[in-house]
Design an enzyme around this catalytic site. Structure first.
Site, mmCIF file in Angstrom:
data_model
loop_
_atom_site.group_PDB
_atom_site.id
_atom_site.type_symbol
_atom_site.label_atom_id
_atom_site.label_comp_id
_atom_site.label_asym_id
_atom_site.label_seq_id
_atom_site.Cartn_x
_atom_site.Cartn_y
_atom_site.Cartn_z
ATOM 1 N N CYS A 11 0.836 -1.207 0.000
ATOM 2 C CA CYS A 11 0.000 0.000 0.000
ATOM 3 C C CYS A 11 0.872 1.259 0.000
ATOM 4 O O CYS A 11 1.433 1.610 -1.027
ATOM 5 C CB CYS A 11 -0.978 -0.033 1.187
ATOM 6 N N HIS B 131 -3.243 -5.279 1.515
ATOM 7 C CA HIS B 131 -2.534 -5.469 2.782
ATOM 8 C C HIS B 131 -2.477 -6.950 3.152
ATOM 9 O O HIS B 131 -3.353 -7.435 3.865
ATOM 10 C CB HIS B 131 -3.247 -4.708 3.901
ATOM 11 N N GLU C 220 -0.768 -8.230 5.295
ATOM 12 C CA GLU C 220 -0.554 -8.351 6.750
ATOM 13 C C GLU C 220 -1.871 -8.295 7.522
ATOM 14 O O GLU C 220 -1.891 -8.533 8.727
ATOM 15 C CB GLU C 220 0.405 -7.248 7.236
#
Lengths: 180, 290
Positions: free
Chosen positions: A72, A161, A163
């Site tokens: 991002c 994302h 994560e």
């Protein structure tokens, strides 16, 4: 520095990989096999990179071959050209558009194919996408015809994302490109 | 939980380690963005001026908020009165990035907060203890901040609220499963949220500090006490050199444990906001909305 770094650290430790945070220039002198530029606000991270004297050392290391993954805001930091903001590390031959999907009410999650990995969940938060990529940039994933993950040499970027989901495949993919 | 709620919690995660600044016009918003704010809070009058002016304080003019949205690329937040769901509908209609249901404005409902689960836009709410935080999360807040005491430049209440919340979280983690029912009753909070906190040792959403932060040292103090980021309201644009102070606070939040750096950042910042001590305040905003 700023953003979702704890989430990356948790992801890495679940993959039995050690990590440390880089908050100032002296942190960057530690030995590392790879670098993650997390999600957050690219204006903030870019400014901190400059003012805490990290921009040049990190740029040199990336150009010298250090494996790096930008998610991002990290994609914006790596892009040579940025629409809707300034370029920061400017290492990768892509043009990325900031907040390309719009404001928070346009944030979304979906599933899509990620090159060499398969179908994975993807979370987009005020996300950018790649508008233009040089010929030697390998496109790893597209959603609705927009490039949202790509690789060039030692650099991997995603607009989403990895994560934020439980799926570890993008991190595993990145780790497989790191030494050690 | 809905997909949008997850996305809203995710946006708060992206703001972590950052500073959210109160701004009242596009020029201030640009100064804040250039100084490294990770988001701005658009409001017509900053808390110190609201406090000075008195009277009923309401949601800002949507036109002014739109001007700020056009001026910066970072997320834009704005405040609505506690319980005023129509003000929230208006902010959602102008595509706001985060709504702060805030005790800084005059409450519109003295009993009920907004049912935030009815909205797609994310909400941040203030809390001065764990029970308040969990009740706001149950109502749909996707981010929490301490209430502190806005517009005072006095950090004591933010410290009190952060210590209280963190202490109550630590206390929950020490309880056995069969003690959590009583804990939920005592906290006047839903059992599932109490169980989450007991198991994970943290709130299920991001928790920022707010209210009375005026210096880089204040911001670093809140971070060392467990805040995941900091709101700075009156502290910046009520000070002598807003751009410099704002940038110093941003760096202090990133390197909140580096005393040598914070010492350097604290030099020559010009005049801090004068502030008022909590004993001198006639109106305790933190007592609004429980």
């Amino acid at each position: 520095m700023q953003g979702a770094f704890i989430e990356h650290e948790r992801m890495l430790s679940s993959l039995d990989t050690q990590s440390f945070e880089i908050r100032k220039a002296s942190d960057f002198t530690n030995k590392m096999d790879g670098l993650i530029l997390p999600g957050g606000e690219s204006t903030v991270i870019g400014k901190l990179l400059r003012e805490l004297e990290l921009m040049e050392p990190i740029r040199k290391a990336i150009l010298g071959g250090l494996p790096v993954m930008g998610t991002c805001a990290g994609m914006i930091l790596l892009a040579k050209n940025v629409i809707g903001g300034e370029a920061h590390l400017a290492c990768m031959d892509i043009t990325a558009e900031r907040n390309a999907y719009g404001r928070q009410l346009a944030s979304f999650s979906t599933e899509a194919e990620f090159g060499g990995v398969g179908k994975i969940p993807m979370v987009f938060i005020r996300a950018p996408y790649v508008v233009k990529a040089a010929a030697d940039v390998e496109v790893l994933a597209e959603v609705d015809g927009k490039i949202i993950a790509a690789r060039q040499k030692n650099m991997l970027v995603c607009a989403f994302h990895p994560e934020l989901t439980k799926d570890t495949s993008v991190h595993s993919f990145f780790l497989s490109t790191c030494n050690g | 939980m809905s997909e949008q709620y997850e996305l809203n919690k995710n946006l708060a995660q992206m703001l972590k380690g950052g500073v959210i600044m109160d701004v009242s016009n596009p020029e201030q918003a640009k100064i804040a963005e250039e100084a490294g704010a990770c988001a701005v809070m658009a409001l017509e009058r900053i808390p110190a001026d609201i406090r000075a002016a008195g009277g009923v304080s309401r949601m800002s003019d949507p036109k002014m908020i739109k001007g700020i949205q056009a001026a910066v690329s970072i997320p834009v937040m704005a405040k609505v009165r506690i319980g005023h769901f129509v003000e929230a509908q208006i902010l959602e209609a102008i595509n706001i990035d985060y709504i702060d249901e805030s005790e800084v404005l005059s409450p519109a409902d003295d009993l009920h907060h907004i049912d935030k689960t009815k909205f797609r836009a994310p909400f941040v709410c203030g809390a001065k203890d764990l029970g308040e935080a969990l009740r706001r999360i149950a109502e749909g807040a996707s981010m929490i901040r301490t209430k502190g005491e806005p517009g005072t430049g006095d950090v004591v209440q933010a410290v009190r609220h952060m210590r209280k919340i963190q202490g109550e979280i630590r206390a929950l983690t020490a309880l056995s499963d069969d003690e959590l029912f009583e804990a939920a009753k005592r906290l006047a909070s839903p059992l599932d949220l109490v169980k989450f906190v007991a198991k994970n040792g943290k709130l299920p959403v991001v928790n920022f500090a707010a209210g009375g932060v005026a210096t880089p040292a204040d911001a670093a103090l809140m971070m060392q006490l467990g805040a995941e980021g900091v709101f700075v309201g009156s502290g910046i644009f009520k000070s002598g050199n807003p751009a410099k102070r704002a940038a110093a606070i941003v760096k202090a939040v990133t390197n909140f444990e580096d005393a040598a750096l914070i010492a350097a950042l604290s030099e020559d910042l010009g005049e801090a906001m004068v502030g008022i001590n909590e004993q001198e305040i006639a109106l305790l905003m933190a007592e609004r909305g429980k």
